[in-house]
Each structure stands twice: as C-alpha cells, then as structure tokens.
Design an enzyme around this catalytic site. Sequence first.
Site, PDB file in Angstrom:
ATOM      1  N   CYS A   1       0.814  -1.214   0.000  1.00  0.00           N
ATOM      2  CA  CYS A   1       0.000   0.000   0.000  1.00  0.00           C
ATOM      3  C   CYS A   1       0.854   1.272   0.000  1.00  0.00           C
ATOM      4  O   CYS A   1       1.668   1.481   0.906  1.00  0.00           O
ATOM      5  CB  CYS A   1      -0.897  -0.023   1.239  1.00  0.00           C
ATOM      6  SG  CYS A   1      -1.740   1.534   1.528  1.00  0.00           S
TER       7      CYS A   1
HETATM    8  N1  LIG Z   1      -6.665   7.850   3.171  1.00  0.00           N
HETATM    9  C1  LIG Z   1      -6.054   6.695   3.574  1.00  0.00           C
HETATM   10  C2  LIG Z   1      -6.154   5.657   2.476  1.00  0.00           C
HETATM   11  C3  LIG Z   1      -5.604   4.330   2.892  1.00  0.00           C
HETATM   12  C4  LIG Z   1      -6.032   3.220   1.936  1.00  0.00           C
HETATM   13  O1  LIG Z   1      -6.926   3.395   1.102  1.00  0.00           O
HETATM   14  N2  LIG Z   1      -5.389   2.045   2.071  1.00  0.00           N
HETATM   15  C5  LIG Z   1      -5.769   0.932   1.229  1.00  0.00           C
HETATM   16  C6  LIG Z   1      -4.555   0.124   0.801  1.00  0.00           C
HETATM   17  S1  LIG Z   1      -3.593   0.902  -0.424  1.00  0.00           S
HETATM   18  C7  LIG Z   1      -6.579  -0.042   2.027  1.00  0.00           C
HETATM   19  O2  LIG Z   1      -6.209  -0.423   3.101  1.00  0.00           O
HETATM   20  N3  LIG Z   1      -7.715  -0.440   1.462  1.00  0.00           N
HETATM   21  C8  LIG Z   1      -8.562  -1.424   2.038  1.00  0.00           C
HETATM   22  C9  LIG Z   1      -9.996  -1.124   1.722  1.00  0.00           C
HETATM   23  O3  LIG Z   1     -10.291  -0.049   1.190  1.00  0.00           O
HETATM   24  O4  LIG Z   1     -10.816  -1.972   2.006  1.00  0.00           O
HETATM   25  C10 LIG Z   1      -4.620   7.012   3.928  1.00  0.00           C
HETATM   26  O5  LIG Z   1      -3.958   7.751   3.193  1.00  0.00           O
HETATM   27  O6  LIG Z   1      -4.193   6.551   4.975  1.00  0.00           O
END
Ligand SMILES: N[C@@H](CCC(=O)N[C@@H](CS)C(=O)NCC(=O)O)C(=O)O
Length: 430
Positions: A146
């Site tokens: 990520c």
């Molecule tokens: N706004 C958040 C976004 C984090 C994010 O979207 N992480 C993704 C991985 S790249 C995630 O964990 N997605 C899981 C999901 O949306 O279910 C940040 O910058 O911390």
Amino acid sequence: MSIRTRISPLLRGTTPPSLAPLRTTTLGTLNRPSFSPSLSSLSPTVIIPSPHPRYFFSTITKLTKMAAQDTPSGKEQKADNNNNNNNNNNNNNNDDNVITNWVKPGDKSGEFKRQSSTFRSFISSSPGSEFPAEANRYHLYVSYACPWANRTLIARKLKGLEDIISFSVVHWHMGAKGWRFVTAGEADQEDVKGENVVPHEEGLGYLRELYFSVNPEYEGRFTVPVLWDRKQKRIVNNESSEILRMLNTEFNDLIDEPFKSVDLYPEDLRKEIDEANEWQYDLINNGVYKSGFATTQEAYERNVKALFEALDRAEKHLGEETEGPYWFGERLTEVDIRLFVTIVRFDPVYVQHFKCNIRDIRSGYPAIHKWMRNLYWNIPAFKDTTNFNHIKFHYTKSHTNINPLSITPVGPVPDILPRWEEVPAVSFRG
Ligand SMILES: N[C@@H](CCC(=O)N[C@@H](CS)C(=O)NCC(=O)O)C(=O)O
C-alpha cells in the site's frame, strides 16, 4: 547546520545524492513529445525494455518457485479468494458491503470515490494529551503493497523512530474480508517474507478485527495504515497524511540529532508543500486508482489523461524548475515521500494493472526517473521499505475484478533500474 549536513547521515555511503555525479548526457538530451490530451493523437512513445537476461531469469525463478509451493495463503485465503472472485467478476453486484466493489454499485459515473478516513486523533507532545508521545507505546499496522502505508514507514525511518514506534506488516493478499495477518507457516515464504511480516501478536486473523475491537459498529473501510495505541487499545489515526505530520514533530523530544532536525514539513515551505500535495494527491496518488478502478471508458479516460498531464507537470518541475535532487531542491520533504510511493509502483504495477500506459516512467519521464532512483538507491528509508513482491502480488492477485485469473505479469524487468542504467532505447537516444 546546513540542510545537506542534516540529511546526509540518513544516506547510505558517504556521498550525498546532490553531490553524486549525475549522468545528464543520456537524460538531458531526450526529446520527449509533450502530452496531448487526445488519446488518438498520442504517438506510441512507450518503449518496452528488452530484459537483461540476469534480471529476467531471476524473476522467472522467483515466480516458478512460488507456483511450485503450496499456495501462499493456505486454505483460509483460498476461501477468501473464491469469495472475492464470486463477488467481483461483474459490476452488477448490488451488495454495498462487498469490500472490493471499488465503485459503488449503481453509481453510473463509473468513478472510484475514496472514502475519508475515520480515526483522526493526534499523538501530541503537549502535556495532558489524550495520546501522549511515548516510546514503545504506538504501533503501525501496514501493508508493503500500500502506497499510503509505505509513506508512514519511510517517515518513521527518516525520523529515526525505529526503536520508538513498532510496526508489523499484513499479508499482501486482500480478499473479501480485507487485509489479513500472515500465519506462522507463511511468514518465511519467498513471496511473503520481509521485515516484520509476522503473525499478529495476539493472534488476530484479519485487520477488520482490530477495527471492530475498538468499535463493533464500525462501518468504514478496513484500511492500512493504522496507528495503534497499545496502552489504551485504541486506533489513534488511520490517515497517512496525518500520521506523517505526527511522526515529523511529536516525538522530537525522544530522539537525538541528526533525526530531531529532519523536518519534512518545514515552516517556510508549508504553503508550497500544501499546494503540491493538493494536485499530486488528486491527480497522481489517487489518480492511478481512479484510472484503474473506473468502470466506464469515459471515467477511465478522463482520469488517465489527467494523471499523465500531472506527470508532465511533475516532470517539468523536476527537470527544469528545481535544482534537485529533491522536489524542493536541497530539502527532502514530505512531498518527496508522498510522490515516491506512487512513482515506484508505477512501472511494475500501474502501467499494466491500472492501464496507466500512455507512457511509463523509465522511458517516458527522465527527470522523474532520475529523482525516484536517487531516493531509492541512496536513502535506505526508501529502498528498505519498498517490497516489490508484496506490491506486485497484492494488486494483481487481489483485484480479481480487474484481473480475474490473478496472473501476475513477469515484467517489467527489473522492477526498478539500477541507478545509472537506462532502458536500451533511452541509452541509444542519448
Ligand atoms: N486515506 C487513507 C487511504 C488508505 C487506503 O486506502 N489504504 C488501502 C490500501 S492501499 C486499504 O487499506 N484499502 C482497504 C480497503 O479499502 O478496504 C490514507 O492515506 O491513509
């Protein structure tokens, strides 16, 4: 103390990046056509590198070994994976709760709309703080795949917080129940292993269990990074941009020079940093996702064109408007961290998986390429927190709506070029 003296202890070797010899000959003379917003008028400028046999065979060996093993994730993941496949091979799934419905079912725009993060508290060094800055109290749950989580690992290392904030890494596969922790048997597997890729210390299976432990009614997404307070067993924050800011300042009383003086958000650059973050977040960091998750041709084209216009802007800035090696010249800031995590994933994943293929970085953006490789090869915080196995396998084997057979492309080879090597076509043109 000059900025360069402050940053230099963070660099591997003795030569600060700005003093290292820059091979401007091959890069400076490139005649790259400027971006045209119409897809049909684009000349085919993406050059496919012919792989050096050394890289090619090592990658093939790696993938073949993987295939020969039992599946990386065992029974549990298979079940999760099947679930995921069943749920996501079409866009007609009307269940709002399916985790990999990146575009809300029924949303005719076809646009991926990122949810805001839910936990937004701050660790603070101020007296009486709800989350006081303390050593060995906070933990980062991350994924190496990520980009948002990767930001926090880079900042943790640049600020010398390795003995103060611990971290652990989830398995690269994200199935229908979201991120999961590795099992003891998996941690050493070729495709999984990496620093702190370990089972959860209290035996949790999925990251969602951590979210539910603090709020059984939680309805948001189960995202990484998560900044966890071990003492209160609470999530402090799950928004990477804010975690970066906390790591930058709030632990300064607990660390020594030179790390104390590393300032990723310096007062006099704040306005420019905020401005750069704003367009880069929307058009580049999130732009690759908006391109790749789009479910209509129109949404895809709109976003991918905007992404490449923004890359052109970044290229111009790094090539002509700043005296490198960083976005703001001699000063390494959070802008470098935030842009790097997307650029380093660009050629290995986003070009093919998210169809961000108007150009690639290694043959189409010489200044960005040079800037990225300086960070990666010269500053351990960038290289040591980049795990190409997790990056490639996560996207290509988790997004089964985009890649239903979960076959991971072998190339590009290598994942990142050595510092002074160019793809043959670029060397030839130079
Ligand atoms: N706004 C958040 C976004 C984090 C994010 O979207 N992480 C993704 C991985 S790249 C995630 O964990 N997605 C899981 C999901 O949306 O279910 C940040 O910058 O911390």
